[in-house]
Design a protein around this motif. Sequence first.
Motif, mmCIF file in Angstrom:
data_model
loop_
_atom_site.group_PDB
_atom_site.id
_atom_site.type_symbol
_atom_site.label_atom_id
_atom_site.label_comp_id
_atom_site.label_asym_id
_atom_site.label_seq_id
_atom_site.Cartn_x
_atom_site.Cartn_y
_atom_site.Cartn_z
ATOM 1 N N ALA A 86 0.814 -1.227 0.000
ATOM 2 C CA ALA A 86 0.000 0.000 0.000
ATOM 3 C C ALA A 86 0.846 1.275 0.000
ATOM 4 C CB ALA A 86 -0.928 0.003 1.216
ATOM 5 N N SER A 87 2.112 1.154 -0.344
ATOM 6 C CA SER A 87 2.993 2.316 -0.216
ATOM 7 C C SER A 87 2.804 3.356 -1.316
ATOM 8 C CB SER A 87 4.460 1.862 -0.202
ATOM 9 O OG SER A 87 4.819 1.228 -1.414
ATOM 10 N N HIS A 88 2.213 2.965 -2.458
ATOM 11 C CA HIS A 88 2.109 3.894 -3.592
ATOM 12 C C HIS A 88 0.687 3.924 -4.153
ATOM 13 C CE1 HIS A 88 6.448 3.366 -3.357
ATOM 14 N NE2 HIS A 88 6.592 4.410 -4.153
ATOM 15 N N PRO A 89 -0.263 4.475 -3.420
ATOM 16 C CA PRO A 89 -1.643 4.512 -3.925
ATOM 17 C C PRO A 89 -1.756 5.298 -5.234
ATOM 18 C CG PRO A 89 -1.373 5.953 -2.009
ATOM 19 C CD PRO A 89 -0.140 5.130 -2.106
ATOM 20 N N GLY A 90 -2.474 4.719 -6.204
ATOM 21 C CA GLY A 90 -2.703 5.384 -7.474
ATOM 22 C C GLY A 90 -1.571 5.277 -8.468
ATOM 23 N N SER A 91 -0.499 4.589 -8.115
ATOM 24 C CA SER A 91 0.654 4.488 -8.999
ATOM 25 C C SER A 91 0.429 3.426 -10.073
ATOM 26 C CB SER A 91 1.910 4.137 -8.197
ATOM 27 O OG SER A 91 3.005 3.889 -9.061
ATOM 28 N N SER A 92 0.866 3.736 -11.293
ATOM 29 C CA SER A 92 0.835 2.718 -12.349
ATOM 30 C C SER A 92 2.175 1.998 -12.447
ATOM 31 C CB SER A 92 0.496 3.365 -13.699
ATOM 32 O OG SER A 92 1.436 4.374 -14.035
ATOM 33 N N LEU A 93 3.186 2.531 -11.768
ATOM 34 C CA LEU A 93 4.500 1.876 -11.720
ATOM 35 C C LEU A 93 4.575 0.881 -10.567
ATOM 36 C CD1 LEU A 93 7.461 1.649 -12.667
ATOM 37 C CD2 LEU A 93 7.990 3.585 -11.155
ATOM 38 N N ALA A 223 20.235 -0.825 2.653
ATOM 39 C CA ALA A 223 19.116 0.126 2.717
ATOM 40 C C ALA A 223 18.801 0.696 1.344
ATOM 41 C CB ALA A 223 19.444 1.248 3.697
ATOM 42 N N ARG A 224 19.822 0.860 0.519
ATOM 43 C CA ARG A 224 19.607 1.445 -0.800
ATOM 44 C C ARG A 224 19.100 0.429 -1.825
ATOM 45 N NH1 ARG A 224 20.939 6.583 -0.606
ATOM 46 N NH2 ARG A 224 22.323 7.288 1.076
ATOM 47 N N CYS A 225 18.905 -0.797 -1.387
ATOM 48 C CA CYS A 225 18.271 -1.798 -2.259
ATOM 49 C C CYS A 225 16.767 -1.566 -2.379
ATOM 50 C CB CYS A 225 18.518 -3.209 -1.720
ATOM 51 S SG CYS A 225 20.229 -3.762 -1.865
ATOM 52 N N PHE A 226 16.196 -0.804 -1.473
ATOM 53 C CA PHE A 226 14.747 -0.580 -1.467
ATOM 54 C C PHE A 226 14.403 0.615 -2.357
ATOM 55 C CE2 PHE A 226 15.797 -2.891 2.371
ATOM 56 C CZ PHE A 226 14.853 -3.911 2.355
ATOM 57 N N LYS A 227 14.657 0.432 -3.648
ATOM 58 C CA LYS A 227 14.494 1.518 -4.603
ATOM 59 C C LYS A 227 13.054 2.010 -4.677
ATOM 60 C CE LYS A 227 18.477 0.218 -7.421
ATOM 61 N NZ LYS A 227 19.271 1.347 -6.898
ATOM 62 N N SER A 228 12.092 1.110 -4.462
ATOM 63 C CA SER A 228 10.690 1.529 -4.502
ATOM 64 C C SER A 228 10.373 2.545 -3.411
ATOM 65 C CB SER A 228 9.763 0.313 -4.360
ATOM 66 O OG SER A 228 9.860 -0.260 -3.066
ATOM 67 N N GLN A 229 11.176 2.551 -2.364
ATOM 68 C CA GLN A 229 10.918 3.429 -1.225
ATOM 69 C C GLN A 229 11.776 4.684 -1.211
ATOM 70 O OE1 GLN A 229 8.253 2.246 0.909
ATOM 71 N NE2 GLN A 229 8.250 1.101 -1.014
ATOM 72 N N ILE A 230 12.912 4.656 -1.881
ATOM 73 C CA ILE A 230 13.838 5.783 -1.785
ATOM 74 C C ILE A 230 13.908 6.611 -3.072
ATOM 75 C CG2 ILE A 230 15.225 4.575 -0.066
ATOM 76 C CD1 ILE A 230 17.325 4.044 -2.216
ATOM 77 N N GLU A 231 13.144 6.207 -4.107
ATOM 78 C CA GLU A 231 13.141 6.950 -5.357
ATOM 79 C C GLU A 231 11.767 7.558 -5.623
ATOM 80 O OE1 GLU A 231 14.526 4.370 -8.440
ATOM 81 O OE2 GLU A 231 16.593 4.329 -7.673
ATOM 82 N N ASN A 232 11.751 8.622 -6.432
ATOM 83 C CA ASN A 232 10.490 9.242 -6.816
ATOM 84 C C ASN A 232 9.662 8.297 -7.684
ATOM 85 O OD1 ASN A 232 10.961 11.811 -5.604
ATOM 86 N ND2 ASN A 232 12.287 12.373 -7.317
ATOM 87 N N GLU A 237 4.188 11.503 -9.266
ATOM 88 C CA GLU A 237 4.998 12.613 -8.751
ATOM 89 C C GLU A 237 5.093 12.559 -7.230
ATOM 90 O OE1 GLU A 237 3.584 16.307 -10.304
ATOM 91 O OE2 GLU A 237 4.065 15.788 -12.376
ATOM 92 N N GLN A 238 4.927 11.375 -6.682
ATOM 93 C CA GLN A 238 5.053 11.194 -5.235
ATOM 94 C C GLN A 238 6.521 11.222 -4.836
ATOM 95 O OE1 GLN A 238 2.789 7.983 -3.294
ATOM 96 N NE2 GLN A 238 4.638 7.408 -2.200
ATOM 97 N N ALA A 239 6.826 11.947 -3.789
ATOM 98 C CA ALA A 239 8.186 11.973 -3.262
ATOM 99 C C ALA A 239 8.526 10.609 -2.683
ATOM 100 C CB ALA A 239 8.310 13.048 -2.195
ATOM 101 N N PRO A 240 9.800 10.321 -2.491
ATOM 102 C CA PRO A 240 10.166 9.023 -1.911
ATOM 103 C C PRO A 240 9.499 8.791 -0.555
ATOM 104 C CG PRO A 240 12.100 10.145 -2.778
ATOM 105 C CD PRO A 240 10.984 11.129 -2.835
ATOM 106 N N ILE A 241 9.114 7.563 -0.309
ATOM 107 C CA ILE A 241 8.549 7.195 1.001
ATOM 108 C C ILE A 241 9.594 7.421 2.089
ATOM 109 C CG2 ILE A 241 7.448 5.360 2.327
ATOM 110 C CD1 ILE A 241 5.889 6.240 -0.167
ATOM 111 N N VAL A 242 10.825 7.030 1.797
ATOM 112 C CA VAL A 242 11.952 7.246 2.711
ATOM 113 C C VAL A 242 12.934 8.182 2.015
ATOM 114 C CG1 VAL A 242 13.772 6.163 4.093
ATOM 115 C CG2 VAL A 242 11.638 4.918 3.643
ATOM 116 N N PRO A 243 12.769 9.493 2.186
ATOM 117 C CA PRO A 243 13.661 10.451 1.530
ATOM 118 C C PRO A 243 15.072 10.387 2.116
ATOM 119 C CG PRO A 243 12.184 11.567 3.040
ATOM 120 C CD PRO A 243 11.727 10.137 2.987
#
Length: 261
Positions: A86-93, A223-232, A237-243
């Motif tokens: 549920a981390s990216h609601p509305g995302s098509s990616l 930690a940087r393996c979690f690209k879905s969380q640290i990238e836009n 246009e959602q900012a990273p979950i973990v900036p």
Amino acid sequence: MGTLKHEIVEDRVIHGEGTRVEDWRNCEILQQMPEFDISSVIPADARVCIVAPHPDDEILGCGGLMQRLDKLGYKIVLFAVTNGTASHPGSSLYTPEELNQIRPAETRQALEELSLEQPVLRIALDIQDGKVAEQRGLLKQQLHSYLQPNDILVTTFVHDGHPDHEITGQVVQQLATELQLPYIQVLIWAWHWATPGDTRIPWAVAHKLRLTDEELKCKARAARCFKSQIENDPTTEQAPIVPEHALERVLQPWEVYLYEQ
């Protein structure tokens, strides 16, 4: 170890950029905090069960501890409460279906970056992401079915700020009390909303695990393996979950654990 009793004086809100890394680096409480002596807290024959609300919490919170436990020969079991769908609601990616595959895969890659000598058993409990509160009974039942008498439970702080983190911590605390199992809590999002000396953190039972340079490097790579969380997410246009500033806070040369002896 016993129940971590703590009074909450105000809400724990995760917004903005949070407390500066420099403030934590200069925190006198952290500088004087007693060391986490693993061998005196965790019996040699114990199985260490890390209960992570989402994929990445095991690394952001316990990446250093997992390396140290591995070196000491402890068996580690990772319980994934949710798959973080549920981390990216509305995302098509990052649709829920995609995330159900992506996020466990990110965990597997992250564990490889820790260069552990022993395999970590990952058990997915399949609780719905964002609905841990509603499914706390199922979480308790699922987790209970896997626990053993010599287990040590490690999970997120019961007042960590994120609802899934807090409910997971509460369920683990309750199970540990009922089954008479020791448990340890780790701070993750608390580093964002809390401030040095914050009375909402039970510093009296806090212990610091100092990480070696190599342990910290491995944790940072993991930690940087979690690209879905640290990238836009370009589709929303959602900012990273973990900036980046949040990542910096959990990539300090220490991890803090709460437990009573």
